[in-house]
Design a protein around this motif. Structure first.
Motif, PDB file in Angstrom:
ATOM      1  N   PHE A  11       0.846  -1.196   0.000  1.00 39.59           N
ATOM      2  CA  PHE A  11       0.000   0.000   0.000  1.00 39.59           C
ATOM      3  C   PHE A  11       0.883   1.248   0.000  1.00 39.59           C
ATOM      4  N   ASN A  12       1.860   1.284   0.884  1.00 43.65           N
ATOM      5  CA  ASN A  12       2.731   2.461   0.991  1.00 43.65           C
ATOM      6  C   ASN A  12       3.503   2.715  -0.297  1.00 43.65           C
ATOM      7  N   GLU A  13       3.920   1.661  -0.984  1.00 43.96           N
ATOM      8  CA  GLU A  13       4.624   1.824  -2.256  1.00 43.96           C
ATOM      9  C   GLU A  13       3.698   2.383  -3.338  1.00 43.96           C
ATOM     10  N   VAL A  14       2.540   1.767  -3.491  1.00 47.02           N
ATOM     11  CA  VAL A  14       1.609   2.149  -4.554  1.00 47.02           C
ATOM     12  C   VAL A  14       1.009   3.535  -4.315  1.00 47.02           C
ATOM     13  N   MET A  15       0.695   3.832  -3.056  1.00 41.91           N
ATOM     14  CA  MET A  15      -0.017   5.070  -2.733  1.00 41.91           C
ATOM     15  C   MET A  15       0.902   6.194  -2.239  1.00 41.91           C
ATOM     16  N   ALA A  16       2.200   6.008  -2.369  1.00 41.44           N
ATOM     17  CA  ALA A  16       3.167   6.974  -1.823  1.00 41.44           C
ATOM     18  C   ALA A  16       2.904   8.409  -2.281  1.00 41.44           C
ATOM     19  N   GLY A  17       2.544   8.592  -3.513  1.00 42.35           N
ATOM     20  CA  GLY A  17       2.328   9.937  -4.040  1.00 42.35           C
ATOM     21  C   GLY A  17       1.103  10.640  -3.494  1.00 42.35           C
ATOM     22  N   PHE A  18       0.232   9.901  -2.817  1.00 45.33           N
ATOM     23  CA  PHE A  18      -1.008  10.486  -2.317  1.00 45.33           C
ATOM     24  C   PHE A  18      -0.932  10.915  -0.856  1.00 45.33           C
ATOM     25  N   ASP A  19       0.074  10.439  -0.134  1.00 42.45           N
ATOM     26  CA  ASP A  19       0.259  10.790   1.278  1.00 42.45           C
ATOM     27  C   ASP A  19      -0.991  10.505   2.107  1.00 42.45           C
ATOM     28  N   VAL A  20      -1.503   9.267   2.002  1.00 44.47           N
ATOM     29  CA  VAL A  20      -2.631   8.823   2.821  1.00 44.47           C
ATOM     30  C   VAL A  20      -2.279   7.501   3.490  1.00 44.47           C
ATOM     31  N   THR A  21      -2.908   7.271   4.619  1.00 43.29           N
ATOM     32  CA  THR A  21      -2.762   5.998   5.309  1.00 43.29           C
ATOM     33  C   THR A  21      -3.831   5.034   4.801  1.00 43.29           C
ATOM     34  N   PRO A  22      -3.667   3.751   5.074  1.00 38.88           N
ATOM     35  CA  PRO A  22      -4.723   2.811   4.685  1.00 38.88           C
ATOM     36  C   PRO A  22      -6.086   3.159   5.292  1.00 38.88           C
ATOM     37  N   THR A  23      -6.119   3.619   6.533  1.00 38.81           N
ATOM     38  CA  THR A  23      -7.405   3.971   7.145  1.00 38.81           C
ATOM     39  C   THR A  23      -8.010   5.205   6.484  1.00 38.81           C
ATOM     40  N   GLN A  24      -7.178   6.167   6.117  1.00 33.12           N
ATOM     41  CA  GLN A  24      -7.688   7.352   5.420  1.00 33.12           C
ATOM     42  C   GLN A  24      -8.242   6.970   4.055  1.00 33.12           C
ATOM     43  N   PHE A  25      -7.525   6.103   3.339  1.00 35.27           N
ATOM     44  CA  PHE A  25      -8.011   5.663   2.038  1.00 35.27           C
ATOM     45  C   PHE A  25      -9.331   4.914   2.186  1.00 35.27           C
ATOM     46  N   ALA A  26      -9.426   4.045   3.179  1.00 34.07           N
ATOM     47  CA  ALA A  26     -10.671   3.293   3.401  1.00 34.07           C
ATOM     48  C   ALA A  26     -11.839   4.246   3.618  1.00 34.07           C
ATOM     49  N   ALA A  27     -11.625   5.282   4.414  1.00 35.71           N
ATOM     50  CA  ALA A  27     -12.688   6.260   4.674  1.00 35.71           C
ATOM     51  C   ALA A  27     -13.059   7.013   3.399  1.00 35.71           C
ATOM     52  N   LEU A  28     -12.066   7.497   2.679  1.00 32.24           N
ATOM     53  CA  LEU A  28     -12.334   8.240   1.440  1.00 32.24           C
ATOM     54  C   LEU A  28     -13.061   7.362   0.415  1.00 32.24           C
ATOM     55  N   ALA A  29     -12.600   6.131   0.251  1.00 31.97           N
ATOM     56  CA  ALA A  29     -13.213   5.235  -0.736  1.00 31.97           C
ATOM     57  C   ALA A  29     -14.666   4.947  -0.385  1.00 31.97           C
ATOM     58  N   ARG A  30     -14.945   4.755   0.907  1.00 31.81           N
ATOM     59  CA  ARG A  30     -16.322   4.440   1.310  1.00 31.81           C
ATOM     60  C   ARG A  30     -17.221   5.662   1.133  1.00 31.81           C
ATOM     61  N   ILE A  31     -16.726   6.852   1.459  1.00 31.61           N
ATOM     62  CA  ILE A  31     -17.527   8.062   1.238  1.00 31.61           C
ATOM     63  C   ILE A  31     -17.794   8.224  -0.259  1.00 31.61           C
ATOM     64  N   ASP A  32     -16.779   7.963  -1.075  1.00 31.28           N
ATOM     65  CA  ASP A  32     -16.962   8.054  -2.529  1.00 31.28           C
ATOM     66  C   ASP A  32     -18.023   7.065  -2.998  1.00 31.28           C
ATOM     67  N   ASP A  33     -18.005   5.866  -2.454  1.00 32.27           N
ATOM     68  CA  ASP A  33     -18.996   4.847  -2.823  1.00 32.27           C
ATOM     69  C   ASP A  33     -20.418   5.277  -2.455  1.00 32.27           C
ATOM     70  N   LEU A  34     -20.555   5.890  -1.289  1.00 35.58           N
ATOM     71  CA  LEU A  34     -21.885   6.203  -0.746  1.00 35.58           C
ATOM     72  C   LEU A  34     -22.394   7.599  -1.105  1.00 35.58           C
ATOM     73  N   GLY A  35     -21.511   8.507  -1.422  1.00 38.73           N
ATOM     74  CA  GLY A  35     -21.910   9.882  -1.730  1.00 38.73           C
ATOM     75  C   GLY A  35     -21.979  10.752  -0.482  1.00 38.73           C
ATOM     76  N   GLU A  36     -22.706  10.293   0.498  1.00 32.38           N
ATOM     77  CA  GLU A  36     -22.784  10.986   1.791  1.00 32.38           C
ATOM     78  C   GLU A  36     -23.096   9.937   2.850  1.00 32.38           C
ATOM     79  N   VAL A  37     -22.534  10.128   4.024  1.00 31.96           N
ATOM     80  CA  VAL A  37     -22.711   9.164   5.109  1.00 31.96           C
ATOM     81  C   VAL A  37     -22.472   9.880   6.428  1.00 31.96           C
ATOM     82  N   SER A  38     -23.095   9.387   7.495  1.00 31.11           N
ATOM     83  CA  SER A  38     -22.796   9.968   8.803  1.00 31.11           C
ATOM     84  C   SER A  38     -21.437   9.459   9.260  1.00 31.11           C
ATOM     85  N   GLN A  39     -20.774  10.240  10.065  1.00 29.83           N
ATOM     86  CA  GLN A  39     -19.460   9.849  10.579  1.00 29.83           C
ATOM     87  C   GLN A  39     -19.570   8.566  11.396  1.00 29.83           C
TER      88      GLN A  39
END
Length: 124
Positions: A11-39
């Motif tokens: 993950f760190n190798e592939v996503m190095a240019g984005f400066d995100v952690t796996p947990t941050q990516f998981a959150a962003l990807a899920r919000i993108d999937d859902l459009g809007e969600v409660s925290q």
């Protein structure tokens, strides 16, 4: 533990240019999937406790990736959506994210990869 370390390294190798952690990516990807969600719901969907999801969202909001607003019907809830910047970033991340799985699973045959993913779905 070793499989987790291997996956995180990829993950760190592939996503190095984005400066995100796996947990941050998981959150962003899920919000993108859902459009809007409660925290609160996002925390449940990504298996993060309230303190962790709060920290993740706070950091993503500071980077301009996530918009937070109070729910109209329940002021205790925080609604999350991606900003235009966040949407563009997560879509670029998703475009390369499959490479993380491919690298992690590369030592396995195709049949073993399928079996592992099936078993992980059953326990996760």
């Amino acid at each position: 533990r070793r499989a987790h370390q291997r996956s995180t390294g990829h993950f760190n190798e592939v996503m190095a240019g984005f400066d995100v952690t796996p947990t941050q990516f998981a959150a962003l990807a899920r919000i993108d999937d859902l459009g809007e969600v409660s925290q609160n719901e996002l925390g449940r969907l990504t298996a993060m406790d309230p303190a962790t999801i709060y920290g993740v969202i706070t950091r993503l909001a500071k980077r301009g990736f996530v918009h937070q607003r109070a729910d109209e019907t329940d002021g205790r809830l925080v609604r999350l959506s991606l900003t235009d910047t966040g949407r563009a970033a997560v879509r670029a991340m998703k475009a390369v994210a499959a490479d993380v799985s491919a690298r992690t699973l590369a030592p396995l045959s195709l049949a073993d990869q399928r079996q592992l993913l099936t078993l992980l779905k059953r326990i996760g």
